[in-house]
Scaffold this motif. Structure first.
Motif, PDB file in Angstrom:
ATOM      1  N   ASN A  25       0.842  -1.200   0.000  1.00  0.00           N
ATOM      2  CA  ASN A  25       0.000   0.000   0.000  1.00  0.00           C
ATOM      3  C   ASN A  25       0.876   1.248   0.000  1.00  0.00           C
ATOM      4  N   ILE A  26       0.388   2.332  -0.619  1.00  0.00           N
ATOM      5  CA  ILE A  26       1.077   3.620  -0.526  1.00  0.00           C
ATOM      6  C   ILE A  26       0.107   4.659   0.012  1.00  0.00           C
ATOM      7  N   GLU A  27       0.529   5.356   1.042  1.00  0.00           N
ATOM      8  CA  GLU A  27      -0.276   6.458   1.583  1.00  0.00           C
ATOM      9  C   GLU A  27       0.459   7.760   1.298  1.00  0.00           C
ATOM     10  N   THR A  28      -0.276   8.835   1.028  1.00  0.00           N
ATOM     11  CA  THR A  28       0.369  10.146   0.900  1.00  0.00           C
ATOM     12  C   THR A  28      -0.172  11.060   1.994  1.00  0.00           C
ATOM     13  N   PHE A  29       0.685  11.974   2.407  1.00  0.00           N
ATOM     14  CA  PHE A  29       0.318  12.882   3.496  1.00  0.00           C
ATOM     15  C   PHE A  29       0.419  14.342   3.075  1.00  0.00           C
ATOM     16  N   HIS A  30       0.645  14.561   1.797  1.00  0.00           N
ATOM     17  CA  HIS A  30       0.747  15.929   1.281  1.00  0.00           C
ATOM     18  C   HIS A  30       0.306  15.895  -0.177  1.00  0.00           C
ATOM     19  N   PRO A  31      -0.517  16.879  -0.605  1.00  0.00           N
ATOM     20  CA  PRO A  31      -1.035  16.843  -1.976  1.00  0.00           C
ATOM     21  C   PRO A  31       0.056  16.877  -3.041  1.00  0.00           C
ATOM     22  N   ARG A  32       1.192  17.495  -2.730  1.00  0.00           N
ATOM     23  CA  ARG A  32       2.241  17.604  -3.739  1.00  0.00           C
ATOM     24  C   ARG A  32       3.106  16.349  -3.854  1.00  0.00           C
ATOM     25  N   ALA A  33       2.870  15.372  -2.993  1.00  0.00           N
ATOM     26  CA  ALA A  33       3.662  14.133  -3.069  1.00  0.00           C
ATOM     27  C   ALA A  33       3.351  13.357  -4.348  1.00  0.00           C
ATOM     28  N   LEU A  34       2.159  13.540  -4.889  1.00  0.00           N
ATOM     29  CA  LEU A  34       1.802  12.888  -6.154  1.00  0.00           C
ATOM     30  C   LEU A  34       1.917  13.915  -7.272  1.00  0.00           C
ATOM     31  N   LYS A  35       2.711  13.595  -8.292  1.00  0.00           N
ATOM     32  CA  LYS A  35       2.851  14.516  -9.418  1.00  0.00           C
ATOM     33  C   LYS A  35       1.504  14.633 -10.127  1.00  0.00           C
ATOM     34  N   PRO A  36       1.052  15.860 -10.394  1.00  0.00           N
ATOM     35  CA  PRO A  36      -0.278  16.031 -10.997  1.00  0.00           C
ATOM     36  C   PRO A  36      -0.445  15.272 -12.311  1.00  0.00           C
ATOM     37  N   SER A  37       0.624  15.111 -13.062  1.00  0.00           N
ATOM     38  CA  SER A  37       0.514  14.434 -14.358  1.00  0.00           C
ATOM     39  C   SER A  37       0.584  12.913 -14.246  1.00  0.00           C
ATOM     40  N   SER A  38       0.596  12.392 -13.030  1.00  0.00           N
ATOM     41  CA  SER A  38       0.658  10.932 -12.869  1.00  0.00           C
ATOM     42  C   SER A  38      -0.453  10.248 -13.670  1.00  0.00           C
ATOM     43  N   LEU A  39      -0.066   9.226 -14.408  1.00  0.00           N
ATOM     44  CA  LEU A  39      -1.018   8.485 -15.247  1.00  0.00           C
ATOM     45  C   LEU A  39      -2.148   7.892 -14.404  1.00  0.00           C
ATOM     46  N   LEU A  40      -1.784   7.358 -13.255  1.00  0.00           N
ATOM     47  CA  LEU A  40      -2.743   6.681 -12.386  1.00  0.00           C
ATOM     48  C   LEU A  40      -2.506   7.098 -10.950  1.00  0.00           C
ATOM     49  N   PRO A  41      -3.505   6.909 -10.081  1.00  0.00           N
ATOM     50  CA  PRO A  41      -3.253   7.141  -8.659  1.00  0.00           C
ATOM     51  C   PRO A  41      -2.242   6.126  -8.124  1.00  0.00           C
ATOM     52  N   LEU A  81      13.729   6.718   2.850  1.00  0.00           N
ATOM     53  CA  LEU A  81      14.328   5.984   3.965  1.00  0.00           C
ATOM     54  C   LEU A  81      13.662   4.628   4.129  1.00  0.00           C
ATOM     55  N   VAL A  82      14.484   3.607   4.320  1.00  0.00           N
ATOM     56  CA  VAL A  82      13.980   2.261   4.610  1.00  0.00           C
ATOM     57  C   VAL A  82      13.840   2.154   6.122  1.00  0.00           C
ATOM     58  N   PRO A  91       8.168  14.806  10.766  1.00  0.00           N
ATOM     59  CA  PRO A  91       7.215  15.890  10.451  1.00  0.00           C
ATOM     60  C   PRO A  91       7.058  16.155   8.949  1.00  0.00           C
ATOM     61  N   HIS A  92       8.085  15.849   8.174  1.00  0.00           N
ATOM     62  CA  HIS A  92       7.994  16.093   6.729  1.00  0.00           C
ATOM     63  C   HIS A  92       7.709  14.822   5.936  1.00  0.00           C
ATOM     64  N   LEU A  93       7.146  13.841   6.600  1.00  0.00           N
ATOM     65  CA  LEU A  93       6.772  12.608   5.903  1.00  0.00           C
ATOM     66  C   LEU A  93       5.691  12.920   4.871  1.00  0.00           C
ATOM     67  N   PHE A 112       8.992   8.500   2.200  1.00  0.00           N
ATOM     68  CA  PHE A 112       9.392   9.642   1.388  1.00  0.00           C
ATOM     69  C   PHE A 112       9.241  10.891   2.254  1.00  0.00           C
ATOM     70  N   ILE A 113      10.375  11.495   2.565  1.00  0.00           N
ATOM     71  CA  ILE A 113      10.412  12.672   3.431  1.00  0.00           C
ATOM     72  C   ILE A 113      10.919  13.836   2.604  1.00  0.00           C
ATOM     73  N   ASP A 114      10.260  14.987   2.702  1.00  0.00           N
ATOM     74  CA  ASP A 114      10.608  16.092   1.805  1.00  0.00           C
ATOM     75  C   ASP A 114      10.164  17.433   2.376  1.00  0.00           C
ATOM     76  N   GLN A 115      11.110  18.122   2.987  1.00  0.00           N
ATOM     77  CA  GLN A 115      10.774  19.392   3.628  1.00  0.00           C
ATOM     78  C   GLN A 115      10.155  20.408   2.655  1.00  0.00           C
ATOM     79  N   ARG A 116      10.797  20.610   1.521  1.00  0.00           N
ATOM     80  CA  ARG A 116      10.355  21.699   0.642  1.00  0.00           C
ATOM     81  C   ARG A 116       9.303  21.288  -0.391  1.00  0.00           C
ATOM     82  N   THR A 117       8.974  20.052  -0.438  1.00  0.00           N
ATOM     83  CA  THR A 117       7.910  19.510  -1.303  1.00  0.00           C
ATOM     84  C   THR A 117       8.121  19.775  -2.805  1.00  0.00           C
ATOM     85  N   PHE A 118       9.377  19.854  -3.214  1.00  0.00           N
ATOM     86  CA  PHE A 118       9.636  19.923  -4.655  1.00  0.00           C
ATOM     87  C   PHE A 118       9.771  18.515  -5.249  1.00  0.00           C
TER      88      PHE A 118
END
Length: 278
Positions: A25-41, A81-82, A91-93, A112-118
């Motif tokens: 399973n994959i969970e996201t915790f920030h809207p920008r974690a998924l690239k808008p152009s992703s073919l599928l969820p 991170l594994v 906090p930036h998960l 997937f941890i990413d402070q600046r969400t780029f």
DNA sequence: CATCGACCCTGCGGGC
DNA sequence: TGCCCGCAGGGTCGAT
């Protein structure tokens, strides 16, 4: 922040730990974690087996037993991170990839941890093995089909300065701001010299320098200045101590002892030796 | 096509 | 102590 050597360090770490695993399973915790152009969820990869981990330049992707792949870009501050599931969330998960089995007998998640969400994840189609978003960039110098002569010719035609040219991922991929400055120092070329005004040997020397430096950095586990860059085990690389000019404004040039200068240009910092690099 | 600037974010350290 | 500014290793987009 991560350039080719840092992304390669992450790729190798993922290869070691998660190839052969199944994504639960994959969970996201920030809207920008998924690239808008992703073919599928992201849920499209649930149940997929991870066959291999690939990289071109700074782009990373998981080959699956599916028609599509899971692509990751770390942006400026991304980490993969594994970890074990009981470790407290950072906090930036931004996303959690849960695996069906235990990794090497203990961990079971990639975070997937990413402070600046780029950074981002996306599900993409592949064409001849290359995901859609990666098709836009050029080959990196560690690919067997990398054509040094063609890259040199391409750069030599340009009317921009040499530094933005080697940072242009459409010409050669993988080089970022650190290794660009280091390569130019090693080749004794000023970052603002116009490509057309250089000869082929000078350009070749810049690219070859970048390749040598990145090779050394991969061996050292990449460049880490602070908490921002980590390998999949959360460890820092050692290459920052080998940097000659990047982040060393005011320090003596290791070749001639002149003071390293920092200038802002094309919206980024460039570090160089005013005496060695004319 | 090639080039340039603005923009997308968060958090840190320095100067006041 | 605050506040504001500049700065940070990435890419993308639209205007020219």
């Amino acid at each position: 922040m991560p350039e080719l050597p840092e992304v390669e360090t992450v790729r190798a770490g993922l290869e070691k730990y998660i190839v052969g695993q199944q994504i639960r399973n994959i969970e996201t915790f920030h809207p920008r974690a998924l690239k808008p152009s992703s073919l599928l969820p992201l849920s499209a990869v649930n149940g997929a087996k991870i066959n291999s981990i690939r990289r071109r330049g700074k782009f990373l992707w998981l080959e699956l037993d599916r028609e599509f792949v899971l692509v990751a870009h770390l942006g400026m501050s991304g980490q993969l991170l594994v970890q074990k599931s009981h470790v407290k969330d950072h906090p930036h998960l931004r996303a959690r990839i849960s695996l069906s089995g235990l990794i090497k007998g203990y961990a079971n998640e990639v975070r997937f941890i990413d402070q600046r969400t780029f950074g981002w994840l996306s599900v993409e189609q592949v064409f001849e093995g290359i995901p859609t978003s990666v098709l836009k960039i050029s080959k990196d110098p560690f690919e067997s089909e990398f054509d040094l002569r063609q890259v040199v010719t391409n750069i030599n035609r340009r009317k921009t300065a040499i530094k933005p040219a080697i940072l242009n991922q459409n010409i050669i991929s993988g080089i970022g701001n650190i290794y660009a400055d280091e390569a130019l120092w090693r080749a004794k070329i000023h970052p603002e010299i116009i490509c057309e005004d250089l000869n082929e040997n000078e350009i070749k020397k810049v690219i070859k320098s970048a390749i040598s430096i990145m090779k050394l950095s991969i061996k050292a586990g990449g460049t880490s200045f602070d908490e921002a860059y980590k390998n999949v085990n959360g460890e820092s690389g050692y290459f920052s101590r080998s940097l000659k000019v990047y982040g060393r404004e005011g320090e003596p040039c290791p070749r001639c002892r002149s003071k390293i200068r920092r200038i802002a240009f094309t919206n980024r910092s460039s570090h160089f030796c005013p005496r060695c690099q004319r």
